[in-house]
Design a protein around this motif. Structure first.
Motif, PDB file in Angstrom:
ATOM      1  N   CYS A 154      27.688  44.504  39.193  1.00 24.43           N
ATOM      2  CA  CYS A 154      28.123  45.090  39.264  1.00 24.43           C
ATOM      3  C   CYS A 154      28.119  46.785  39.755  1.00 24.43           C
ATOM      4  CB  CYS A 154      29.170  44.790  39.222  1.00 24.43           C
ATOM      5  SG  CYS A 154      30.813  43.300  39.379  1.00 24.43           S
ATOM      6  N   LEU A 155      27.575  47.035  38.126  1.00 22.19           N
ATOM      7  CA  LEU A 155      27.348  48.784  38.167  1.00 22.19           C
ATOM      8  C   LEU A 155      26.045  49.086  39.038  1.00 22.19           C
ATOM      9  CD1 LEU A 155      29.723  48.872  36.471  1.00 22.19           C
ATOM     10  CD2 LEU A 155      28.816  50.626  35.600  1.00 22.19           C
ATOM     11  N   LYS A 203      36.227  51.536  43.376  1.00 20.31           N
ATOM     12  CA  LYS A 203      36.934  50.659  42.611  1.00 20.31           C
ATOM     13  C   LYS A 203      37.011  49.257  42.918  1.00 20.31           C
ATOM     14  CE  LYS A 203      42.322  50.294  42.852  1.00 20.31           C
ATOM     15  NZ  LYS A 203      43.045  51.628  43.126  1.00 20.31           N
ATOM     16  N   ARG A 204      36.519  48.722  44.008  1.00 22.90           N
ATOM     17  CA  ARG A 204      36.683  47.536  44.055  1.00 22.90           C
ATOM     18  C   ARG A 204      35.654  46.301  43.597  1.00 22.90           C
ATOM     19  NH1 ARG A 204      37.152  44.297  48.754  1.00 22.90           N
ATOM     20  NH2 ARG A 204      36.043  42.102  48.880  1.00 22.90           N
ATOM     21  N   HIS A 205      34.376  46.678  43.279  1.00 21.77           N
ATOM     22  CA  HIS A 205      33.096  46.424  42.084  1.00 21.77           C
ATOM     23  C   HIS A 205      33.676  46.449  40.565  1.00 21.77           C
ATOM     24  CE1 HIS A 205      31.096  44.372  44.603  1.00 21.77           C
ATOM     25  NE2 HIS A 205      31.314  45.651  45.650  1.00 21.77           N
ATOM     26  N   LEU A 206      34.042  47.220  39.794  1.00 22.82           N
ATOM     27  CA  LEU A 206      34.514  48.121  38.362  1.00 22.82           C
ATOM     28  C   LEU A 206      36.050  47.222  38.464  1.00 22.82           C
ATOM     29  CD1 LEU A 206      34.348  51.587  38.790  1.00 22.82           C
ATOM     30  CD2 LEU A 206      33.491  50.040  37.865  1.00 22.82           C
ATOM     31  N   GLN A 207      36.616  46.772  39.220  1.00 24.94           N
ATOM     32  CA  GLN A 207      37.507  45.468  39.312  1.00 24.94           C
ATOM     33  C   GLN A 207      36.956  44.058  39.431  1.00 24.94           C
ATOM     34  OE1 GLN A 207      41.170  45.355  41.817  1.00 24.94           O
ATOM     35  NE2 GLN A 207      41.251  48.040  41.022  1.00 24.94           N
ATOM     36  N   GLN A 208      35.872  44.267  39.778  1.00 29.82           N
ATOM     37  CA  GLN A 208      35.254  42.554  39.904  1.00 29.82           C
ATOM     38  C   GLN A 208      35.107  43.035  37.994  1.00 29.82           C
ATOM     39  OE1 GLN A 208      32.126  42.807  42.316  1.00 29.82           O
ATOM     40  NE2 GLN A 208      31.077  40.682  41.802  1.00 29.82           N
ATOM     41  N   ALA A 209      33.522  43.935  37.828  1.00 21.75           N
ATOM     42  CA  ALA A 209      33.278  44.002  36.569  1.00 21.75           C
ATOM     43  C   ALA A 209      34.187  43.693  35.646  1.00 21.75           C
ATOM     44  CB  ALA A 209      32.711  45.184  36.829  1.00 21.75           C
TER      45      ALA A 209
END
Length: 182
Positions: free
Chosen positions: A48-49, A169-175
């Motif tokens: 994700c990161l 924000k989207r992908h940190l929530q995925q993480a």
């Protein structure tokens, strides 16, 4: 949508600082956990990161170049463009996340990754905060940036910031969901 320029920049700075703090907490997790996936076709936390870093590698230099060459002065109100607002809003996390196909060069699945990915993400967040501070001095409506999928499509700088930071924000929530479900 119209919003005070200073309000927009402050909100985006706060979000970016939150993203950086979250990433700093990830440094305390073991590599095995950061590389674990919930399923074979899902991304790990590091993937994700890494995805976000790849976008940052395009957008941070692009934004820097546009700010550096700008001859405009700030304006009190930012007004989104139609396309920019659409792109930015499409990145905002929703309760039921819509899956999006990522471009092959931005897809990190099955990459060999370590905590350097997290360190790079933190570095990029610091760069974004610096760019947001510099953006206080220019017109976010008139300065335009290219986008990663086409150099010929240009977005207002304010919309580009919104897109990049909402995408983070989207992908940190995925993480975060990956971390919870491991």
């Amino acid at each position: 949508m119209k919003i005070s320029t200073s309000q927009l920049l402050n909100e985006l700075r706060t979000m970016t600082q939150d993203h950086m703090q979250y990433a700093e907490k990830l440094l305390g997790q073991p590599d095995e956990k950061l590389n674990s996936r919930v399923s074979n076709d899902s991304w790990s936390i590091l993937e994700c990161l890494e995805h976000l870093n790849r976008y940052g590698n395009f957008y941070i230099p692009e934004i820097n170049k546009r700010i550096s060459s700008s001859q405009t002065s700030s304006t009190p109100v930012f007004e989104t463009g139609n396309l920019g607002n659409y792109f930015a809003k499409s990145m905002l996390p929703k309760e039921k996340m819509n899956k999006m196909k990522t471009f092959k060069n931005m897809d990190p699945i099955n990459s060999q990754l370590d905590k350097n990915v997290v360190k790079e993400f933190i570095k990029q967040q610091n760069q974004l905060i610096e760019l947001l501070q510099r953006a206080d001095q220019i017109n976010l409506n008139k300065v335009k940036t290219s986008i990663s999928i086409s150099k010929s499509i240009k977005l207002r700088l304010g919309d580009t910031f919104r897109f990049v930071i909402y995408h983070n924000k989207r992908h940190l929530q995925q993480a975060e969901r990956v971390l919870i479900n491991l």
